[in-house]
Design an enzyme around this catalytic site. Structure first.
Site, mmCIF file in Angstrom:
data_model
loop_
_atom_site.group_PDB
_atom_site.id
_atom_site.type_symbol
_atom_site.label_atom_id
_atom_site.label_comp_id
_atom_site.label_asym_id
_atom_site.label_seq_id
_atom_site.Cartn_x
_atom_site.Cartn_y
_atom_site.Cartn_z
ATOM 1 N N TYR A 143 0.876 -1.186 0.000
ATOM 2 C CA TYR A 143 0.000 0.000 0.000
ATOM 3 C C TYR A 143 0.907 1.228 0.000
ATOM 4 O O TYR A 143 2.086 1.143 -0.372
ATOM 5 C CB TYR A 143 -0.911 -0.120 1.248
ATOM 6 N N ARG A 196 -5.075 10.440 -11.234
ATOM 7 C CA ARG A 196 -4.353 11.142 -10.159
ATOM 8 C C ARG A 196 -3.972 10.098 -9.127
ATOM 9 O O ARG A 196 -4.712 9.849 -8.196
ATOM 10 C CB ARG A 196 -5.257 12.229 -9.561
ATOM 11 N N LYS A 214 -5.336 -1.196 -2.478
ATOM 12 C CA LYS A 214 -6.494 -0.907 -1.617
ATOM 13 C C LYS A 214 -7.216 -2.218 -1.290
ATOM 14 O O LYS A 214 -7.653 -2.431 -0.168
ATOM 15 C CB LYS A 214 -7.469 0.044 -2.331
ATOM 16 N N GLU A 285 -11.443 5.409 -6.766
ATOM 17 C CA GLU A 285 -10.144 5.732 -6.188
ATOM 18 C C GLU A 285 -9.286 6.517 -7.167
ATOM 19 O O GLU A 285 -9.140 6.117 -8.337
ATOM 20 C CB GLU A 285 -9.431 4.415 -5.825
ATOM 21 N N ASP A 286 -8.740 7.597 -6.692
ATOM 22 C CA ASP A 286 -7.739 8.363 -7.431
ATOM 23 C C ASP A 286 -8.190 8.793 -8.828
ATOM 24 O O ASP A 286 -7.447 8.679 -9.819
ATOM 25 C CB ASP A 286 -6.398 7.605 -7.448
ATOM 26 N N ASP A 308 -13.417 7.192 -2.192
ATOM 27 C CA ASP A 308 -12.526 7.098 -1.035
ATOM 28 C C ASP A 308 -11.782 8.408 -0.786
ATOM 29 O O ASP A 308 -11.629 8.845 0.354
ATOM 30 C CB ASP A 308 -11.538 5.953 -1.310
ATOM 31 N N ASP A 309 -11.315 9.048 -1.858
ATOM 32 C CA ASP A 309 -10.505 10.267 -1.690
ATOM 33 C C ASP A 309 -11.339 11.421 -1.151
ATOM 34 O O ASP A 309 -10.846 12.248 -0.393
ATOM 35 C CB ASP A 309 -9.859 10.658 -3.019
ATOM 36 N N ASN A 464 0.357 12.201 -0.173
ATOM 37 C CA ASN A 464 1.114 10.974 -0.422
ATOM 38 C C ASN A 464 1.790 11.032 -1.781
ATOM 39 O O ASN A 464 1.344 11.777 -2.644
ATOM 40 C CB ASN A 464 0.150 9.771 -0.414
HETATM 41 N N1 LIG Z 1 -3.955 10.943 3.644
HETATM 42 C C1 LIG Z 1 -4.951 10.513 2.932
HETATM 43 O O1 LIG Z 1 -5.718 9.645 3.339
HETATM 44 C C2 LIG Z 1 -5.203 11.108 1.567
HETATM 45 C C3 LIG Z 1 -6.434 10.879 0.958
HETATM 46 C C4 LIG Z 1 -6.685 11.422 -0.296
HETATM 47 C C5 LIG Z 1 -5.719 12.173 -0.927
HETATM 48 N N2 LIG Z 1 -4.520 12.347 -0.314
HETATM 49 C C6 LIG Z 1 -3.465 13.129 -0.969
HETATM 50 O O2 LIG Z 1 -3.926 14.439 -1.192
HETATM 51 C C7 LIG Z 1 -3.225 15.002 -2.292
HETATM 52 C C8 LIG Z 1 -4.199 15.778 -3.148
HETATM 53 O O3 LIG Z 1 -5.183 14.980 -3.715
HETATM 54 P P1 LIG Z 1 -6.343 15.659 -4.616
HETATM 55 O O4 LIG Z 1 -7.143 14.590 -5.247
HETATM 56 O O5 LIG Z 1 -7.102 16.618 -3.797
HETATM 57 O O6 LIG Z 1 -5.428 16.346 -5.719
HETATM 58 P P2 LIG Z 1 -5.618 17.608 -6.642
HETATM 59 O O7 LIG Z 1 -4.456 17.631 -7.547
HETATM 60 O O8 LIG Z 1 -6.978 17.619 -7.220
HETATM 61 O O9 LIG Z 1 -5.536 18.834 -5.637
HETATM 62 C C9 LIG Z 1 -4.362 19.446 -5.226
HETATM 63 C C10 LIG Z 1 -4.714 20.829 -4.707
HETATM 64 O O10 LIG Z 1 -3.548 21.392 -4.144
HETATM 65 C C11 LIG Z 1 -3.430 22.734 -4.597
HETATM 66 N N3 LIG Z 1 -2.041 23.182 -4.562
HETATM 67 C C12 LIG Z 1 -1.069 22.976 -5.473
HETATM 68 N N4 LIG Z 1 0.042 23.672 -5.134
HETATM 69 C C13 LIG Z 1 -0.240 24.291 -3.982
HETATM 70 C C14 LIG Z 1 0.492 25.177 -3.146
HETATM 71 N N5 LIG Z 1 1.727 25.511 -3.444
HETATM 72 N N6 LIG Z 1 -0.117 25.650 -2.032
HETATM 73 C C15 LIG Z 1 -1.377 25.310 -1.721
HETATM 74 N N7 LIG Z 1 -2.123 24.477 -2.486
HETATM 75 C C16 LIG Z 1 -1.560 23.988 -3.600
HETATM 76 C C17 LIG Z 1 -4.009 22.714 -6.005
HETATM 77 O O11 LIG Z 1 -4.386 24.008 -6.418
HETATM 78 C C18 LIG Z 1 -5.196 21.811 -5.794
HETATM 79 O O12 LIG Z 1 -6.293 22.531 -5.300
HETATM 80 C C19 LIG Z 1 -2.500 13.839 -2.971
HETATM 81 O O13 LIG Z 1 -1.135 13.875 -2.633
HETATM 82 C C20 LIG Z 1 -3.100 12.616 -2.335
HETATM 83 O O14 LIG Z 1 -2.175 11.555 -2.223
HETATM 84 C C21 LIG Z 1 -4.251 11.835 0.924
HETATM 85 O O1 LIG Z 2 -3.892 5.865 -1.117
HETATM 86 C C1 LIG Z 2 -3.612 6.444 -0.060
HETATM 87 O O2 LIG Z 2 -2.647 6.126 0.641
HETATM 88 C C2 LIG Z 2 -4.466 7.555 0.455
HETATM 89 C C3 LIG Z 2 -5.268 8.250 -0.568
HETATM 90 O O3 LIG Z 2 -6.265 7.453 -1.116
HETATM 91 C C4 LIG Z 2 -4.465 8.939 -1.614
HETATM 92 O O4 LIG Z 2 -4.948 9.031 -2.736
HETATM 93 O O5 LIG Z 2 -3.383 9.424 -1.298
HETATM 94 MG MG LIG Z 3 -6.627 7.753 -3.106
#
Ligand SMILES: NC(=O)c1ccc[n+]([C@@H]2O[C@H](COP(=O)([O-])OP(=O)(O)OC[C@H]3O[C@@H](n4cnc5c(N)ncnc54)[C@H](O)[C@@H]3O)[C@@H](O)[C@H]2O)c1
Ligand SMILES: O=C(O)C[C@H](O)C(=O)O
Ligand SMILES: [Mg+2]
Length: 623
Positions: A143, A196, A214, A285-286, A308-309, A464
């Site tokens: 994962y 993504r 997942k 997912e993603d 999930d996201d 991540n």
């Molecule tokens: N921890 C978790 O469980 C979890 C869950 C889902 C997503 N994520 C992570 O979240 C991240 C984003 O996912 P997403 O689907 O929302 O992506 P996305 O690309 O749609 O969104 C990214 C956002 O960040 C903004 N951004 C870019 N540069 C920036 C900066 N310098 N300052 C502030 N904001 C900025 C963008 O404008 C955009 O709004 C990914 O890295 C993903 O792995 C983590």
């Molecule tokens: O996949 C993960 O580890 C968390 C989340 O779904 C992500 O997109 O980053």
């Molecule tokens: Mg995800």
């Protein structure tokens, strides 16, 4: 001999009880449930079984099984126990890891993944036993974060196919294609379009790795039977120019479909899978943000699905945010007073702000004034800075949270203000990053957070994989000291703060919720996944950590407890589905019986239905 719970005993006839006692003497007690006790009917014999990872158990086939299934002479004669198999594998794994470095600076994550993947390909039961018994070491391999590296290197790592691929070339064919999958029952699908993957961008068809990872957690944490999971990749092209030119790329080498053409492919896929498996649950997912919300709105009222996201992440963030309130020695009901700066306005960031503000509003009375007050606790900063009403072309999903003109003046902020400026002026209790920008919480931002109005400022660096984390726990604790609360999406080690003090590094990842949401939905038989069910899941996670842990800054469980927390989350989801009259029951547990279960009985019901990596009795049938 270990005892058997009354509920489990009731569900078994006497000769099955005998086998159960035998299993209990061979396996840890938590593995032995009625679910793993069901015999498996096979329609194949001999080498076909050995080549099938669902059924293969290699040298652990007993002599009577070898006779019964046409295997005598096809295996070395020594019959070993499943534990001896694991011991032999672990010895080999440690040896291979040592000699298979992935590169000069790297340790061994891809080498570990390759070895585990080979086991996955030849014996699934053993694979999941290894994963479950070593979850702390191998969850980060199958994962996040290694799964990201796997997707980036997928063309080189690809050996045997796993899961199903639907592409834009398959339009009109999907309804028949789903019947190519060998299983008549599928409980859980994780689907991605690869647009993504984590914070790594568009990885096209190679994103299938995330769906596989997942589902590994669905099996290991939620006890979904591995024969009933299906990873799916919908290949509508890629906009990754490198992949479009790469001769080794495994997907369609054309730009992504857009607009109605794109939606029609996803529609066809949904119709096909729900026609063959009407009770399946589909986890999106993603998917890139521009589709994540639209597809969720399009399907969530008619199909058993969730994103999930958007929704899993929101629940995990809410649980962590409530933990951060408790860590300050304050009651959860003080949550609506927290000032929260969110960096990132994508599917994850907006998903969190939507759900967290709804939670605040509920605490404040759930009326218009409450919603307005909740909204005003959030400041969203994206790639263009602070989002305000003054922004041209504002994203409709972010619009409700754009800071109002009237508020800006007295805060000394304006449209596009930088993150550090916002933190300086707002003095937030929490900064939460879902930006996919590694290091965004710079020294300057963390220094500014020293003026936080909270006694325990909280940093959620949730992006991540590891290199995309907005900061490391080392950086956070160094600047903010031992009082800080830290959580990240990918795992980090705790930080030694000297004098016996530890800076706890929590993993704030949706893995603490999605397996329980899926399992609870399955076992309740709910036709859709409601906001209430998601909220119940988040609340159960929030209350899982006790007072003492929370005061130490431990706001999420360690991964070693993921199976237990998943069971609890699933039970909370089942109970909410029953309360909302969405539950239609599962197998011989109908809706009325489900409604009669007490809280404890619901937990026992969930536990009894979780699959464990125990070799079942096999019966051969000819047709
Ligand atoms: N921890 C978790 O469980 C979890 C869950 C889902 C997503 N994520 C992570 O979240 C991240 C984003 O996912 P997403 O689907 O929302 O992506 P996305 O690309 O749609 O969104 C990214 C956002 O960040 C903004 N951004 C870019 N540069 C920036 C900066 N310098 N300052 C502030 N904001 C900025 C963008 O404008 C955009 O709004 C990914 O890295 C993903 O792995 C983590
Ligand atoms: O996949 C993960 O580890 C968390 C989340 O779904 C992500 O997109 O980053
Ligand atoms: Mg995800």
């Amino acid at each position: 001999m270990a005892s058997i719970s009354r509920n489990l005993r009731r569900s078994l006839v006497p000769d099955r009880l005998r086998r159960l006692h035998l299993l209990l003497s061979q396996h840890p007690r938590e593995y032995v449930t009625a679910e793993c006790h069901r015999p498996v009917v096979l329609h194949k014999r001999g080498p076909d079984i050995l080549h099938d990872p669902w059924f293969n158990r290699g040298t652990a086939f007993s002599m009577t099984e070898r006779d019964r299934l046409g295997l005598r002479g096809l295996l070395p004669p020594n019959v070993v126990s499943s534990q001896q198999q694991i011991d032999r594998f672990m010895l080999d794994l440690t040896r291979l890891q040592k000699y298979a470095r992935d590169g000069p600076s790297d340790t061994y994550p891809l080498a570990k993944w390759r070895i585990l993947n080979r086991l996955h390909d030849r014996n699934e039961t053993m694979y999941y036993k290894v994963l479950m018994e070593n979850i702390e070491e191998y969850a980060p391999i199958v994962y996040t974060p290694t799964v990201g590296l796997v997707c980036q290197n997928y063309s080189g790592l690809f050996r045997r196919p796993r899961g199903m691929y639907f592409s834009s070339e398959d339009r009109g064919e999907m309804m028949s294609m789903v019947y190519n999958w060998p299983a008549d029952q599928v409980d859980m699908i994780v689907v991605t379009d690869g647009s993504r993957i984590l914070g790594l961008g568009d990885l096209g068809v190679h994103g299938i790795g995330i769906a596989i990872g997942k589902l590994d957690l669905y099996v290991a944490a939620a006890g979904i039977n591995p024969q009933r999971v299906l990873p799916v990749m919908i290949d509508v092209g890629t906009n990754n120019e490198k992949l479009l030119k790469d001769p080794l790329y495994l997907g369609l080498q054309e730009h992504r479909l857009e607009g109605d053409e794109y939606v029609s492919v996803i529609d066809e896929f949904m119709e096909a899978v729900f026609t063959r498996w009407p009770n399946v649950i589909v986890q999106f997912e993603d998917f890139q943000t521009k589709w994540a919300f639209r597809l969720l709105q399009r399907y969530r009222k008619t199909y058993r699905m969730f994103n999930d996201d958007v929704q899993g992440t929101a629940g995990v963030a809410i649980a962590g945010l409530l933990g951060a309130v408790r860590a300050q020695g304050r009651p959860m009901i003080d949550f609506p007073k927290q000032k929260i700066v969110v960096a990132g306005a994508g599917s994850a960031g907006i998903g969190v702000v939507n759900a967290a503000s709804r939670t605040m509003a509920r605490m404040l009375g759930n009326n218009e004034v409450a919603f307005e007050s909740a909204r005003s606790q959030f400041w969203i900063v994206d790639a263009h800075g602070l989002i305000t009403e003054d922004r041209a072309d504002i994203d409709p999903d972010a619009r409700p949270f754009a800071r109002r003109k009237a508020e800006l003046g007295h805060q000394g902020l304006s449209e596009g203000a930088s993150l550090v400026e916002v933190v300086k002026k707002v003095k937030p209790d929490v900064v939460l990053g879902l930006s996919a920008v590694g290091g965004l919480f710079s020294k300057e931002v963390l220094e500014a957070l020293k003026d936080s109005s909270s006694s325990r400022p909280a940093i959620f660096a949730m992006s991540n994989p590891t290199k995309n984390a907005e900061c490391t726990p080392g950086e956070a604790f160094e600047i903010l000291g031992e009082k800080a609360i830290f959580a990240s999406g990918s795992p980090f080690h705790d930080v030694d703060l000297g004098d016996g003090k530890i800076g706890h590094s929590n993993q704030g990842n949706n893995m603490y919720l999605f397996p329980g949401i899926g399992l609870g939905t399955l076992l309740s038989g709910a036709r859709v996944i409601s906001d209430g069910m998601l909220q119940a899941a988040a609340e159960r996670l929030a209350s899982y950590m006790n007072e003492e842990e929370v005061l130490q800054g431990i706001i999420y469980p360690p991964i070693s407890r993921i199976r237990d927390i998943t069971k609890e989350v699933a039970a909370a989801v089942v109970r909410e589905a029953v309360a909302e009259e969405l539950a239609e029951g599962y197998r011989d547990m109908d809706a009325r019986e489900l409604a009669r279960l007490s809280e404890e009985e619901t937990i026992e019901y969930v536990k009894t239905n979780m699959w464990s990596p125990v070799y079942p009795t096999m019966i051969y049938k000819t047709d």
